[in-house]
Enzyme design. Sequence first.
Site, mmCIF file in Angstrom:
data_model
loop_
_atom_site.group_PDB
_atom_site.id
_atom_site.type_symbol
_atom_site.label_atom_id
_atom_site.label_comp_id
_atom_site.label_asym_id
_atom_site.label_seq_id
_atom_site.Cartn_x
_atom_site.Cartn_y
_atom_site.Cartn_z
ATOM 1 N N GLY A 69 0.842 -1.197 0.000
ATOM 2 C CA GLY A 69 0.000 0.000 0.000
ATOM 3 C C GLY A 69 0.876 1.245 0.000
ATOM 4 C CB THR A 70 4.099 1.941 1.696
ATOM 5 O OG1 THR A 70 3.601 1.687 3.009
ATOM 6 C CG2 THR A 70 5.134 3.046 1.726
ATOM 7 C CG ASN A 148 -3.740 4.627 9.754
ATOM 8 O OD1 ASN A 148 -4.017 5.679 9.179
ATOM 9 N ND2 ASN A 148 -2.588 4.437 10.359
ATOM 10 C CD GLN A 176 -6.401 0.525 8.133
ATOM 11 O OE1 GLN A 176 -7.298 -0.258 8.441
ATOM 12 N NE2 GLN A 176 -5.131 0.285 8.396
ATOM 13 C CB SER A 196 -2.585 -2.631 1.483
ATOM 14 O OG SER A 196 -1.595 -3.495 1.981
ATOM 15 C CG HIS A 198 -0.703 -6.333 5.056
ATOM 16 N ND1 HIS A 198 -0.628 -6.040 6.392
ATOM 17 C CD2 HIS A 198 -0.262 -5.247 4.402
ATOM 18 C CE1 HIS A 198 -0.151 -4.812 6.537
ATOM 19 N NE2 HIS A 198 0.078 -4.318 5.343
ATOM 20 C CB THR A 234 9.656 -10.304 -12.380
ATOM 21 O OG1 THR A 234 10.565 -10.188 -13.478
ATOM 22 C CG2 THR A 234 8.862 -11.593 -12.484
ATOM 23 C CB CYS A 322 3.710 3.053 10.305
ATOM 24 S SG CYS A 322 2.730 2.053 9.203
HETATM 25 N N1 PLP Z 1 -2.258 3.469 4.219
HETATM 26 C C1 PLP Z 1 -2.939 3.188 5.338
HETATM 27 C C2 PLP Z 1 -4.136 4.005 5.696
HETATM 28 C C3 PLP Z 1 -2.524 2.152 6.168
HETATM 29 O O1 PLP Z 1 -3.195 1.882 7.281
HETATM 30 C C4 PLP Z 1 -1.388 1.385 5.790
HETATM 31 C C5 PLP Z 1 -0.877 0.309 6.656
HETATM 32 O O2 PLP Z 1 -0.786 0.453 7.869
HETATM 33 C C6 PLP Z 1 -0.726 1.716 4.591
HETATM 34 C C7 PLP Z 1 -1.192 2.763 3.835
HETATM 35 C C8 PLP Z 1 0.479 0.981 4.141
HETATM 36 O O3 PLP Z 1 0.163 -0.248 3.557
HETATM 37 P P1 PLP Z 1 1.314 -1.363 3.472
HETATM 38 O O4 PLP Z 1 1.487 -1.912 4.849
HETATM 39 O O5 PLP Z 1 0.781 -2.370 2.493
HETATM 40 O O6 PLP Z 1 2.531 -0.679 2.969
#
Ligand code: PLP
Length: 384
Positions: A69-70, A148, A176, A196, A198, A234, A322
């Site tokens: 997601g990042t 989040n 989220q 994302s 996970h 890839t 994070c």
């Molecule tokens: N954006 C939000 C709102 C999130 O809660 C998170 C993960 O905590 C992310 C982005 C990042 O996703 P990823 O863990 O897949 O990098």
Amino acid sequence: MIYLDHNATTPVDPAVADKMYWFLKEHFGNPSSLYPIGRKVKEILNEARERVAGALGAGRGEIFFTGSGTEADNFAVFGILNALPERNELIVSAIEHPAVLESARYLEKNDVRVTYLPVDSYGTVDLDALRDALTPRTALVSVMHASNEIGTVQPIERIAEIAHEKGVPVHTDAVQTFGKIDVDVRKLGVDLLTVSAHKVYGPKGVGALYIRKGTNIDPYLHGGHQERRLRAGTENTAGIVGFGEAVRVLEDRGRRDRPRIERLAEALKKGVEEKIPRVRFNGHPTNRVRSTLNFAFPGLEAEAILLSLATKEIYISTGSACSEESEEVSHVLTAIGLRPEIARSSIRMSLGRSNSDEDVATVLRELPEIIEKLRKITAFNPED
Ligand code: PLP
């Protein structure tokens, strides 16, 4: 164990693990190879793409898989800014995830003017501030769908309307909300949207960016022709297959899961508020992802609460995963107006599929005792 940290990550669904195992055993081909074993993998990836696209109301060609997601957030922000060199202004909310916020701060060091939109005490973005910040030099507006940390859902449809009136594209981080409330790119009216795997019972290390057809965006990773030349490298084939399966499961059981999880969360919220004196709820009372609960216990340190609960095998969070290891006070709780010591006393409980009525009952038995004990130790003074 009672796991109450589904906003940090979710357990991989057994069907997802099975599908990934099958794929890893049966399909090693490179999806870019033109012979049958490569083509087969490409076909399987496209099925996953179709699933993710379908769940978001997007076209298959509008979904670009990423490494997280990042990465999808970075792709959106840098990809748009780089594609529009004549525009050097960016608008984000003050409560974005670090994936957007730190991208903005980096750009700021490189002569991009960034506006951080303030939020009210519930965490809702100020739309007048957005109107004031938009200029002909604005390249992008990026506001997350829901927080989040506190779960507050933003008025993304309105944000998109306001930005589009000025010809400015809009990105939303829906990491989220995907799987928890309806996420439809056309209804939201956004140009870019992040998800994302996970967070929806899929594997870690895979995300996706929706890019509306016709959006002017630069490639994010340079190299081969993968992901229609926008994201070289890839593909994480097994991860993408797992993501697709997670979305299939979501569609299969989402309708049943959602109301059940929301009911559990409401029972937990009510119980905490009834059983524990002087608790403060952080976040919007109704316009919220219901499974996210954030409470402040003035006078206490959130970390002490977290560690005490952990001894009972109840796992919660003190903020976003994070920022867990940093000493900093949550920028989200600060932005909604909490004093640093109140922010530092705040915990987050986020519910998900694994939770039951029994879990809620156990937490409602253990947490009040823990708070009472900690308050005695820290000589809690309600006048503080
Ligand atoms: N954006 C939000 C709102 C999130 O809660 C998170 C993960 O905590 C992310 C982005 C990042 O996703 P990823 O863990 O897949 O990098």
